[in-house]
Design an enzyme around this catalytic site. Sequence first.
Site, PDB file in Angstrom:
ATOM      1  N   HIS A  19       0.809  -1.218   0.000  1.00  0.00           N
ATOM      2  CA  HIS A  19       0.000   0.000   0.000  1.00  0.00           C
ATOM      3  C   HIS A  19       0.845   1.273   0.000  1.00  0.00           C
ATOM      4  O   HIS A  19       0.428   2.286  -0.570  1.00  0.00           O
ATOM      5  CB  HIS A  19      -0.968  -0.014   1.179  1.00  0.00           C
ATOM      6  CG  HIS A  19      -1.946  -1.142   1.095  1.00  0.00           C
ATOM      7  ND1 HIS A  19      -2.364  -1.863   2.189  1.00  0.00           N
ATOM      8  CD2 HIS A  19      -2.568  -1.696   0.013  1.00  0.00           C
ATOM      9  CE1 HIS A  19      -3.209  -2.811   1.799  1.00  0.00           C
ATOM     10  NE2 HIS A  19      -3.346  -2.718   0.488  1.00  0.00           N
ATOM     11  N   HIS A  42      -8.053  -8.297  -6.972  1.00  0.00           N
ATOM     12  CA  HIS A  42      -8.422  -9.074  -5.777  1.00  0.00           C
ATOM     13  C   HIS A  42      -8.592  -8.087  -4.626  1.00  0.00           C
ATOM     14  O   HIS A  42      -7.725  -7.936  -3.768  1.00  0.00           O
ATOM     15  CB  HIS A  42      -7.357 -10.113  -5.455  1.00  0.00           C
ATOM     16  CG  HIS A  42      -7.153 -11.122  -6.546  1.00  0.00           C
ATOM     17  ND1 HIS A  42      -6.441 -10.850  -7.686  1.00  0.00           N
ATOM     18  CD2 HIS A  42      -7.594 -12.396  -6.677  1.00  0.00           C
ATOM     19  CE1 HIS A  42      -6.437 -11.916  -8.476  1.00  0.00           C
ATOM     20  NE2 HIS A  42      -7.128 -12.866  -7.887  1.00  0.00           N
ATOM     21  N   SER A 106      -6.282  -2.038  -0.503  1.00  0.00           N
ATOM     22  CA  SER A 106      -5.890  -1.300  -1.706  1.00  0.00           C
ATOM     23  C   SER A 106      -7.049  -0.588  -2.405  1.00  0.00           C
ATOM     24  O   SER A 106      -6.830   0.478  -2.994  1.00  0.00           O
ATOM     25  CB  SER A 106      -5.159  -2.223  -2.681  1.00  0.00           C
ATOM     26  OG  SER A 106      -5.834  -3.438  -2.874  1.00  0.00           O
ATOM     27  N   GLU A 124     -13.674  -8.965  -6.690  1.00  0.00           N
ATOM     28  CA  GLU A 124     -13.530  -9.821  -5.512  1.00  0.00           C
ATOM     29  C   GLU A 124     -14.461 -11.013  -5.668  1.00  0.00           C
ATOM     30  O   GLU A 124     -15.679 -10.834  -5.773  1.00  0.00           O
ATOM     31  CB  GLU A 124     -13.842  -9.059  -4.232  1.00  0.00           C
ATOM     32  CG  GLU A 124     -13.807  -9.904  -2.966  1.00  0.00           C
ATOM     33  CD  GLU A 124     -12.506 -10.687  -2.817  1.00  0.00           C
ATOM     34  OE1 GLU A 124     -12.578 -11.919  -2.571  1.00  0.00           O
ATOM     35  OE2 GLU A 124     -11.424 -10.081  -2.944  1.00  0.00           O
ATOM     36  N   ASP A 148     -13.309 -13.207 -10.361  1.00  0.00           N
ATOM     37  CA  ASP A 148     -11.858 -13.259 -10.258  1.00  0.00           C
ATOM     38  C   ASP A 148     -11.287 -12.289 -11.280  1.00  0.00           C
ATOM     39  O   ASP A 148     -11.465 -12.468 -12.491  1.00  0.00           O
ATOM     40  CB  ASP A 148     -11.372 -14.675 -10.524  1.00  0.00           C
ATOM     41  CG  ASP A 148      -9.867 -14.832 -10.352  1.00  0.00           C
ATOM     42  OD1 ASP A 148      -9.153 -13.807 -10.278  1.00  0.00           O
ATOM     43  OD2 ASP A 148      -9.385 -15.975 -10.309  1.00  0.00           O
ATOM     44  N   GLY A 149     -10.600 -11.261 -10.819  1.00  0.00           N
ATOM     45  CA  GLY A 149     -10.106 -10.234 -11.714  1.00  0.00           C
ATOM     46  C   GLY A 149      -9.121 -10.725 -12.756  1.00  0.00           C
ATOM     47  O   GLY A 149      -8.985 -10.123 -13.821  1.00  0.00           O
ATOM     48  N   ASP A 169      -2.981  -8.870  -6.877  1.00  0.00           N
ATOM     49  CA  ASP A 169      -2.468  -9.448  -5.625  1.00  0.00           C
ATOM     50  C   ASP A 169      -3.342 -10.604  -5.145  1.00  0.00           C
ATOM     51  O   ASP A 169      -4.020 -10.493  -4.123  1.00  0.00           O
ATOM     52  CB  ASP A 169      -2.325  -8.378  -4.543  1.00  0.00           C
ATOM     53  CG  ASP A 169      -3.639  -7.664  -4.245  1.00  0.00           C
ATOM     54  OD1 ASP A 169      -4.537  -7.715  -5.095  1.00  0.00           O
ATOM     55  OD2 ASP A 169      -3.769  -7.094  -3.145  1.00  0.00           O
TER      56      ASP A 169
END
Length: 283
Positions: A19, A42, A106, A124, A148-149, A169
């Site tokens: 971050h 994520h 994030s 997410e 799921d990205g 991430d």
Amino acid sequence: MLSYQHAYHAGNFADVHKHLGVHVMMEHLLRKKSSITYIDTHAGRGLYPLSGKEMTRGAEYQDGIVPLLKHATDHPDVASWLAALDTLQASGNSSPSLRFKRYPGSPWWLARNLRSGDQAHFFELHPGEFKHLEAQSFVGSAHCYQRDGLNDVVAMQPVATPRLLCVIDPSYEVKTDYQQVASTLAKLLSKSRHAVVMVWYPVLPDGRHQVLLDHVKASGHKKIWKSELMRWPEGHTRGMHGSGLLIANPPWQCPETLTDAYTSVARVWGGSARHHGTWLCPE
């Protein structure tokens, strides 16, 4: 897999690494007026209260963010990052250990400086985490997806704005995640050559992250900087002893700024804490 919940690890040393990196990159990107699209593949739940049972159980934040709250650092970017974190906390409390009430993930760091013309997309997959994310007030005009990205970020390219900052991430619950992330990064950069992409990975004693690094190097893409912030000595019994970041197309002077910032953080942590930054794929 849907077992991972970041709330058990929020505010730990890896979050500090990730971050603070997001904050510094955004500070550099926001110096220009052209619009930016932010993507978090994520996202987690976005905000993590200290009083929550998950954060209380592991209390990993005690070895991550708390030392930085208690001890001043002379680096201006670390100071500005902590000042931004402080805006979330209750005002009028002068005790660093007590003023820390919740830690932001994030999505919060990405959404806090959204301007007219900017866009934000948060992915997410976990249903419980997604429910929390959608309910956060800071989300505002951001788009949230229960998916799921990694399966969507490439298909979204090219984005509508001139610039892109993407955070990748995943939890790396299965070993194939490392290769999948490398493949996603390569495809994303092939479609959006100038995208700024930040990939987080854990540094574990078995060195499984090397699969990710090897595949990224073999992809042929250039200008990818590697940063590893080590919190514990190798072989530490708690498992993950370091946090890794790959940053594709970092803004000008960002690697130098981050190296100084992470070195400052490591000094506060003391002990075996250290930072190493290098170009995994030079220009």
